[in-house]
Every structure is written in structure tokens, then in C-alpha cells.
Design a protein around this motif. Sequence first.
Motif, PDB file in Angstrom:
ATOM      1  N   THR A  46       0.826  -1.205   0.000  1.00  0.00           N
ATOM      2  CA  THR A  46       0.000   0.000   0.000  1.00  0.00           C
ATOM      3  C   THR A  46       0.863   1.259   0.000  1.00  0.00           C
ATOM      4  N   HIS A  47       1.925   1.259   0.823  1.00  0.00           N
ATOM      5  CA  HIS A  47       2.828   2.422   0.849  1.00  0.00           C
ATOM      6  C   HIS A  47       3.459   2.643  -0.533  1.00  0.00           C
ATOM      7  N   ARG A  48       3.846   1.555  -1.163  1.00  0.00           N
ATOM      8  CA  ARG A  48       4.485   1.652  -2.482  1.00  0.00           C
ATOM      9  C   ARG A  48       3.514   2.224  -3.514  1.00  0.00           C
ATOM     10  N   HIS A  49       2.265   1.742  -3.474  1.00  0.00           N
ATOM     11  CA  HIS A  49       1.262   2.241  -4.411  1.00  0.00           C
ATOM     12  C   HIS A  49       0.890   3.696  -4.113  1.00  0.00           C
ATOM     13  N   ASP A  50       0.829   4.039  -2.818  1.00  0.00           N
ATOM     14  CA  ASP A  50       0.533   5.432  -2.451  1.00  0.00           C
ATOM     15  C   ASP A  50       1.635   6.369  -2.947  1.00  0.00           C
ATOM     16  N   LEU A  51       2.880   5.912  -2.853  1.00  0.00           N
ATOM     17  CA  LEU A  51       3.997   6.714  -3.353  1.00  0.00           C
ATOM     18  C   LEU A  51       3.873   6.909  -4.864  1.00  0.00           C
ATOM     19  N   ALA A  52       3.551   5.830  -5.563  1.00  0.00           N
ATOM     20  CA  ALA A  52       3.398   5.927  -7.021  1.00  0.00           C
ATOM     21  C   ALA A  52       2.275   6.897  -7.381  1.00  0.00           C
ATOM     22  N   ALA A  53       1.160   6.850  -6.617  1.00  0.00           N
ATOM     23  CA  ALA A  53       0.042   7.762  -6.878  1.00  0.00           C
ATOM     24  C   ALA A  53       0.450   9.209  -6.622  1.00  0.00           C
ATOM     25  N   ALA A  54       1.223   9.433  -5.568  1.00  0.00           N
ATOM     26  CA  ALA A  54       1.689  10.794  -5.261  1.00  0.00           C
ATOM     27  C   ALA A  54       2.597  11.315  -6.366  1.00  0.00           C
TER      28      ALA A  54
END
Length: 375
Positions: A46-54
Motif C-alpha cells: 500500500t505504501h508503495r502504491h501510495d507513493l506511485a500515486a503521489a
Amino acid sequence: MTHAESRTVLRILDANANRAGEGLRTLEEFARFILDDRNLTDCLKTHRHDLAAAMGRWNRLQLIESRDTPGDVGTGVTTAGEQSRADLSAVLAAAATRTQQALRCLEEYGKTTNPGFAAIIESIRYQCYATFRDLELKVASVNVRSRKIREARLYALIACEPDAECLEARIGELVDAGVDVIQLRDSSVDDRALYQQASLGAVIAKRHGILWIINDRADIAVAADADGVHVGQEEVPVDAVRRVVGRDRLIGLSTHDIEQVREATRTSADYIGCGPTFPGKTKSFDHFPGCEFLKQVSEAERTGDHILPAFAIGGIGLKNVEEVVQSGIGRVAVTGALASHDGLHQTASGIRECLERVPLRITPNSGEVFSVPDC
């Protein structure tokens, strides 16, 4: 901000987004393949995907165009520590540190042109701190349990007590007597009663800093948050038990001959019980491998075979522990000898004094992948 400054900021954002993403993926693989922890794996993903979204707030082509790997003076600056990792714990620590630093860089440089982006990164950074804490504490828990079982001398097996007060008193007196590990073994009670005592015992044992093991029942060991489970040759195979209890709990395996001892090293077991050594009052057996078996185990270890921490078991008490010591084994698991409140301390200290004449080989288990922290 000038065009050149904007391009430099983009370069920094691109580099640190890559660094943070790589670090998160490294940690995700650790949680997934080494710890077998679904919750931590999901959090890191989730953190990795949130970073990608940011990072989606920035024009990807502009980020890529700003990248100048051949011209980056930092690519040639390395230290000796970057080229090696002592163990998997070092991989974990390096990835967590790298990710945290990269996220901070993204936040600080992002503030210069996009405060909204910086605020999102700040939130991700704080979430990562919490996840990294859980991840590193879990690894530390694995290591501490493994170290404790290797250093243990005296292992006691007990049955359920009539109530919580009696159980707490029983564990307390065994700890005071010098016991390192306690196993709860009682086939006479129903599952609910066993679970209740297992859960309470886990809390008490943790407070005293000793290991708390449940006999046979991997499900109850997990539900009660015990340190591990002990199984026999006729129970569910060790590697199947491992899928139930996970990486961070101990598994003990009963062995009755030297081939079973060697086979145990090819499983994910953490320690073995060797016996029965002498006739006892709690279990009846048709065959007693005795001290000859213990000598075989000791000799195999002495000549360089990898042998899991071995506890002699079966009818052992103050009167015959010397025979166990003479066989070269310095760990025992006892039931009857410590069952009576009268003379408990004298018996336990006498057994332990004999055992401590045998040096222990404190080496990591074959399945252990972490260094042992100084905790």
C-alpha cells in the motif's frame, strides 16, 4: 525559481522516488518471502502504491528527461558497507533507512513547488515509520526466541492449573527455580480451557522473560500468542506446522533415533526433544533409546554435524541427570522431577548445576536468517 532550479528539483524528486520505491519493494519482499506475514506485506504494498500515486502529480516525461545518470557525481561515491550485507537483518535495516531518507527528501524538495504533494509524502512517511517499526520488532522477536532456545538448559512441562492464580503461582515458582522454558501439555481438558490457560500463561511467561510452548496444538499456540509449539513424530509434519505458526514462532520436534535427529535438521524445526531416556511417570513407552541415543546425538554434534538444540527428555531427575551429562547433553526437559512444590528449588538448581558442566554450542539454526540482536 529559475528553469535550471526547477530541473534540479525534478532530478532530485526522480532520484528519491526511485530510491524510496526500491526500498519499499525490498521490504515488501522481506515481509512476504522471509516473514510470511500477509499484513506487513499488504501495508508495504500500500505504501508503495501510495507513493506511485503521489508521484503521479508530476509529469512523468519531465521527470525522466531530468534524469542524468551518467552525469550524476553521486553514482561514483560509495562506501565499503554499501557493497556487502552481514545478514538479512542488515538488508532490512538498509532498506528501511534508505526509504525514510528518500521520503524526507521528496517532502522537503516538493515543498518548493508543490506543497500538496509534500503533505501527501509526509503522511506516507509517518505511515512507513509505523510499519517499519512493526517489521523490525517482528524480526527482533524471531531472533530473541531463537537465541533463548539455544541458550536454554532447563525445560519444564506442566499441566493446566485449576485457576489463573494457581497458574501464575506455578509459573512463578518454576522461573524462580531457574527454568528457561515451560511447555503446557494437558490432554485432559477441553479446547476452551486449554486456550484460556495458554493465553494467560503466554502473558505471564512474557513478563518473566521465559519461553512458553504449547504441546501439539499449533492453532492454540498462535491464538494464545505463545512462543511456539512442540510436535511429535506422529503429529502434523513440521513444515506444515510452520505454515500455521509462521516464521516468528518456535517449533520443537520429538526424536527417538539418530536418523530422526538428522531429518529434523532438514525441516524448519528450531529444537528437538531426544528420548525417552528413562522410564517416567507421565508417559509409558515400549522402547527407551536411553543414554546411548543421547551419546549418538552428542557425538554427531561434536564431529561437526549440524544438530538442532537437543533436550534430553523422559524420566530425568536429580538422581539420574549425571548420566545425561556423561552422554554429552547439556539440556533437559522434565516433568515429574519438578512437579512437587516441596524441594523444587533444590531439585532444579541441582539439575542445572550438573547441566552447566556441558558447554553448549550456541550456533544459529540452519533455518535462521537473522543475526541475534543484543536485547
